[in-house]
Structures are given as structure tokens and as C-alpha cells.
Design a protein around this motif. Structure first.
Motif, short mmCIF file in Angstrom:
data_model
loop_
_atom_site.label_atom_id
_atom_site.label_comp_id
_atom_site.label_asym_id
_atom_site.label_seq_id
_atom_site.Cartn_x
_atom_site.Cartn_y
_atom_site.Cartn_z
N TYR A 31 -18.45 -1.20 -10.70
CA TYR A 31 -18.76 0.22 -10.90
C TYR A 31 -18.72 0.96 -9.57
O TYR A 31 -18.14 2.05 -9.46
CB TYR A 31 -20.15 0.35 -11.53
N ASN A 32 -19.31 0.37 -8.55
CA ASN A 32 -19.33 0.98 -7.23
C ASN A 32 -17.93 1.12 -6.65
O ASN A 32 -17.58 2.14 -6.05
CB ASN A 32 -20.23 0.17 -6.29
N TYR A 33 -17.11 0.10 -6.87
CA TYR A 33 -15.73 0.13 -6.36
C TYR A 33 -14.94 1.26 -7.02
O TYR A 33 -14.23 2.02 -6.34
CB TYR A 33 -15.05 -1.21 -6.63
N LYS A 54 -17.24 2.64 -17.22
CA LYS A 54 -16.39 2.42 -16.03
C LYS A 54 -16.18 0.93 -15.74
O LYS A 54 -15.07 0.49 -15.46
CB LYS A 54 -17.02 3.08 -14.81
N HIS A 55 -17.27 0.16 -15.78
CA HIS A 55 -17.19 -1.27 -15.43
C HIS A 55 -18.48 -1.93 -15.89
O HIS A 55 -19.51 -1.27 -16.04
CB HIS A 55 -17.02 -1.44 -13.92
N ILE A 92 -7.42 -1.57 -16.41
CA ILE A 92 -6.67 -1.80 -15.16
C ILE A 92 -6.55 -3.31 -14.99
O ILE A 92 -7.57 -4.00 -14.84
CB ILE A 92 -7.38 -1.21 -13.93
N PRO A 93 -5.34 -3.85 -15.03
CA PRO A 93 -5.18 -5.30 -14.89
C PRO A 93 -5.91 -5.84 -13.67
O PRO A 93 -5.85 -5.24 -12.59
CB PRO A 93 -3.66 -5.47 -14.76
N GLU A 94 -6.62 -6.95 -13.89
CA GLU A 94 -7.38 -7.66 -12.86
C GLU A 94 -8.60 -6.91 -12.33
O GLU A 94 -9.40 -7.47 -11.59
CB GLU A 94 -6.49 -8.05 -11.65
N ILE A 95 -8.78 -5.64 -12.69
CA ILE A 95 -9.93 -4.87 -12.20
C ILE A 95 -10.92 -4.59 -13.33
O ILE A 95 -12.11 -4.87 -13.22
CB ILE A 95 -9.48 -3.57 -11.51
N ALA A 117 -2.08 -1.20 -7.72
CA ALA A 117 -2.48 -1.68 -9.05
C ALA A 117 -1.30 -1.57 -10.01
O ALA A 117 -0.59 -0.57 -10.02
CB ALA A 117 -3.66 -0.87 -9.57
N ARG A 118 -1.12 -2.60 -10.82
CA ARG A 118 0.00 -2.56 -11.75
C ARG A 118 -0.44 -1.98 -13.09
O ARG A 118 -1.63 -1.96 -13.43
CB ARG A 118 0.58 -3.96 -11.96
#
Length: 242
Positions: free
Chosen positions: A133-135, A126-127, A166-169, A217-218
Motif C-alpha cells: 500500500y505504501n509503495y 490498493k493492496h 499489476i503483474p508481480e505487484i 511494469a508489464r
């Protein structure tokens, strides 16, 4: 087992042509989930294990040398206790088995699946940070996923990683390099599959009366995706864009 739906002739859920059993229920609520109707553990339809095995055996001629059965979700390992006899019977029928999981469940039954009966595991990363991850998931402790990965690595059996861009995320050079460095010495990882972010599941969130929080989100440009692939090629044997 509590089943959300069954897909015949799936081609994006592991090698070859596959019967994909989507199990009901998940403890995460990922912001980009495109099947939010699988999250509630109270939904779904009960299937006997023998029913599902018989369905798979009937489909076996279509699987060819590479295909088989994938369990996905939701989070299939919430039902790991039932998956042990299911996968055991599939192996007795010489059918390839695969688990598509977020790696949050590592109990005795899961360990038995990882060590004995799952030919392949597709692990969703996920992250790379706890805050990220929490977000994304609404849950804490990203390390559960990495402990899961370590256990699978120790089993010596095949694993694919999956990662939503996900761009920027999630799609930043720093995060991609962090992920690559973390997994670069793993011997069991055959490939990483990138899932470019999309909004195709938004209508399902609306139908459930839930607010979709990634409206702003883009989506990735071709340049975004190509740049991610170029970074990850330094760390993984194969980088595939789904």
C-alpha cells in the motif's frame, strides 16, 4: 464543490448511464494514476451544488432505471461536507447516487453519506499489505480503507470493490487469495471490478513534469487476467474485468 471535470453518459462508473462528477484533489499519489491532474487540491473549478443538481435532473431521462450520478476524483470524500447536501438533493429528485473512493476519509460527513445518501459505493482496494500500500500510494496505514469497508458493510448498503491488476505487484495468487478471504463474508459486496494495468496516463505525468515510476511494469496477458478471475470467483458473487 471544487470540480475537475464532468462527464455525460459515463458507462464505466457504476450501473447504467451516468453523469460522472470528477472532484479535484487527492491525498494519495498512486503510481499508476491515469488522472494525475486531479491530485492537486488547488486546481479545479467551483460549482454551486444547485448547478450540479440541475444538470443531473436534465439528464435524468437518459439514466433509465439503473443510471444516475457518480462522484469520483481525485478523492471525492475530501469534499464530503458538500456531498451531503448534494446527494440529499439528488435523492429528493429520485436520482441514484454512487461514490467512487479510495476509502481514506471516514469522518462524520462521510458516515452520513454512507449510512443515508449513497446508494452505491465503489471502493478501490490498493493492496493487501502495508508495504505494498505504501509503495503504490505513497501513504501509510492501509487499514483506513478496511475500516471504511467495515462501516459500509454495517450500513447494509451496496458496495462494489475495484482492484488494479499489476503483474508481480498486485496480481499474484497470494494477494488475490488474501483479498478474497478478507471479504468473503461481506453481504453488501455485489461484485469486484478488475482494472488491468495500462500506461495510457503516462503522457499526463510527463506534462506535469512528474516521473512515472512504473515504466518497467508489464501489462497483463490474457492468461494473467483469466487466472486472477478464476481465483476471485471462489470468493465473490461476480468478477468483472473492465
Amino acid at each position: 464543490m471544487n470540480v475537475h471535470s464532468i462527464e455525460s453518459f459515463g458507462t464505466h462508473d457504476g450501473p447504467g448511464v451516468r453523469m460522472v462528477v470528477f472532484l479535484q484533489g487527492c491525498k494519495l499519489k498512486c503510481l499508476y494514476c491515469h488522472n494525475p491532474d486531479t491530485i492537486d487540491t488547488a486546481g479545479g473549478k467551483a460549482y454551486r451544488i444547485d448547478e450540479l443538481v440541475n444538470m443531473a435532473v436534465k439528464m435524468k431521462p437518459y439514466f433509465g432505471k439503473k443510471g444516475g450520478v457518480t462522484v469520483s476524483g481525485g478523492e471525492p470524500l475530501l469534499q464530503s461536507r458538500s456531498l451531503v447536501p448534494f446527494f440529499k438533493k439528488l435523492k429528493e429528485a429520485d436520482i441514484h447516487t454512487n461514490i467512487d473512493t479510495n476509502g481514506r476519509v471516514l469522518n462524520h460527513f462521510t458516515e452520513e453519506l454512507l449510512d443515508e445518501y449513497a446508494d452505491l459505493v465503489m471502493l478501490d482496494i490498493k493492496h493487501m499489505t502495508e508495504a505494498g500500500y505504501n509503495y503504490i500510494t505513497g501513504r501509510k496505514n492501509k487499514e483506513t480503507t478496511f475500516k471504511f469497508a467495515k462501516h459500509r458493510e454495517a450500513s447494509g448498503k451496496k458496495m462494489w470493490l475495484r482492484y488494479v491488476l499489476i503483474p508481480e505487484i498486485t496480481n499474484t495468487p497470494e494477494l488475490l487469495h488474501d483479498m478474497g478471504r478478507y471479504f468473503k463474508d461481506y453481504k453488501t459486496i455485489e461484485k469486484i471490478e478488475l482494472q488491468p494495468y495500462h500506461k495510457l496516463g503516462v503522457h499526463k505525468w510527463d506534462a506535469l513534469g512528474w516521473e512515472y515510476q512504473l515504466k518497467d511494469a508489464r501489462e497483463n496477458t490474457k492468461e494473467d487476467i483469466n487466472a486472477a478471475v478464476e481465483i476471485l470467483k471462489n470468493y465473490f458473487k461476480e468478477v468483472k474485468v473492465n
